[in-house]
Design a protein around this motif. Structure first.
Motif, PDB file in Angstrom:
ATOM      1  N   PHE A 173       0.704  -1.198   0.013  1.00 33.75           N
ATOM      2  CA  PHE A 173       0.121  -0.094   0.039  1.00 33.75           C
ATOM      3  C   PHE A 173       1.014   1.232   0.238  1.00 33.75           C
ATOM      4  N   GLU A 174       1.896   1.401   0.897  1.00 28.71           N
ATOM      5  CA  GLU A 174       2.886   2.370   0.919  1.00 28.71           C
ATOM      6  C   GLU A 174       3.545   2.804  -0.470  1.00 28.71           C
ATOM      7  N   GLU A 175       3.773   1.665  -1.150  1.00 34.15           N
ATOM      8  CA  GLU A 175       4.267   1.801  -2.427  1.00 34.15           C
ATOM      9  C   GLU A 175       3.367   2.707  -3.386  1.00 34.15           C
ATOM     10  N   PHE A 176       2.154   1.878  -3.348  1.00 27.48           N
ATOM     11  CA  PHE A 176       1.306   2.476  -4.052  1.00 27.48           C
ATOM     12  C   PHE A 176       0.801   3.814  -4.100  1.00 27.48           C
ATOM     13  N   ALA A 229       2.521   6.155  -2.521  1.00 26.24           N
ATOM     14  CA  ALA A 229       3.659   6.994  -2.943  1.00 26.24           C
ATOM     15  C   ALA A 229       3.711   7.370  -4.511  1.00 26.24           C
ATOM     16  N   GLU A 230       3.202   6.301  -5.185  1.00 26.14           N
ATOM     17  CA  GLU A 230       3.234   6.460  -6.704  1.00 26.14           C
ATOM     18  C   GLU A 230       2.019   7.441  -7.130  1.00 26.14           C
ATOM     19  N   LEU A 231       1.043   7.418  -6.246  1.00 31.53           N
ATOM     20  CA  LEU A 231      -0.166   8.386  -6.524  1.00 31.53           C
ATOM     21  C   LEU A 231       0.060   9.708  -5.810  1.00 31.53           C
ATOM     22  N   GLY A 232       1.336   9.737  -4.957  1.00 38.94           N
ATOM     23  CA  GLY A 232       1.430  11.084  -4.638  1.00 38.94           C
ATOM     24  C   GLY A 232       0.767  11.503  -3.255  1.00 38.94           C
ATOM     25  N   LEU A 233       0.385  10.293  -2.636  1.00 37.69           N
ATOM     26  CA  LEU A 233      -0.567  10.403  -1.245  1.00 37.69           C
ATOM     27  C   LEU A 233       0.069  10.616  -0.066  1.00 37.69           C
TER      28      LEU A 233
END
Length: 96
Positions: free
Chosen positions: A87-90, A92-96
């Motif tokens: 989840f953290e990787e995802f 970060a990819e979305l800029g959240l």
């Protein structure tokens, strides 16, 4: 799938349900559950908390959406195959 609570199902005849409606409303607002109202021993009505009803309708709408369900099934298979992302990787990819 498991839930965080267990639903209590109570059964009442139509006469008892009509006499107890105010109590039923109070009970269902504090304890998740359903009251099955019966006439001549057969269920004719289910009484439940409004939030539970809305949640149930929303779930039925999702289940009826064939594209959403197919996407969900693919995601579950990918997750079970170890192809999911953290989840953290995802996020970060979305800029959240």
């Amino acid at each position: 799938m498991t839930t965080n609570f267990e639903w209590e199902t109570r059964e009442l005849g139509t006469h008892d349900a009509s006499r107890s409606l105010a109590r039923i409303v109070n009970d269902l607002n504090t304890t998740p559950g359903v009251v099955s109202v019966r006439r001549y021993g057969k269920p004719v009505l289910a009484i439940m908390n409004w939030d539970d009803y809305e949640s149930l309708i929303e779930t039925l709408e999702i289940v009826r959406d064939t594209e959403a369900m197919e996407s969900f099934r693919r995601a579950v298979k990918q997750f079970e195959a170890g192809e999911g992302r953290d989840f953290e990787e995802f996020a970060a990819e979305l800029g959240l």
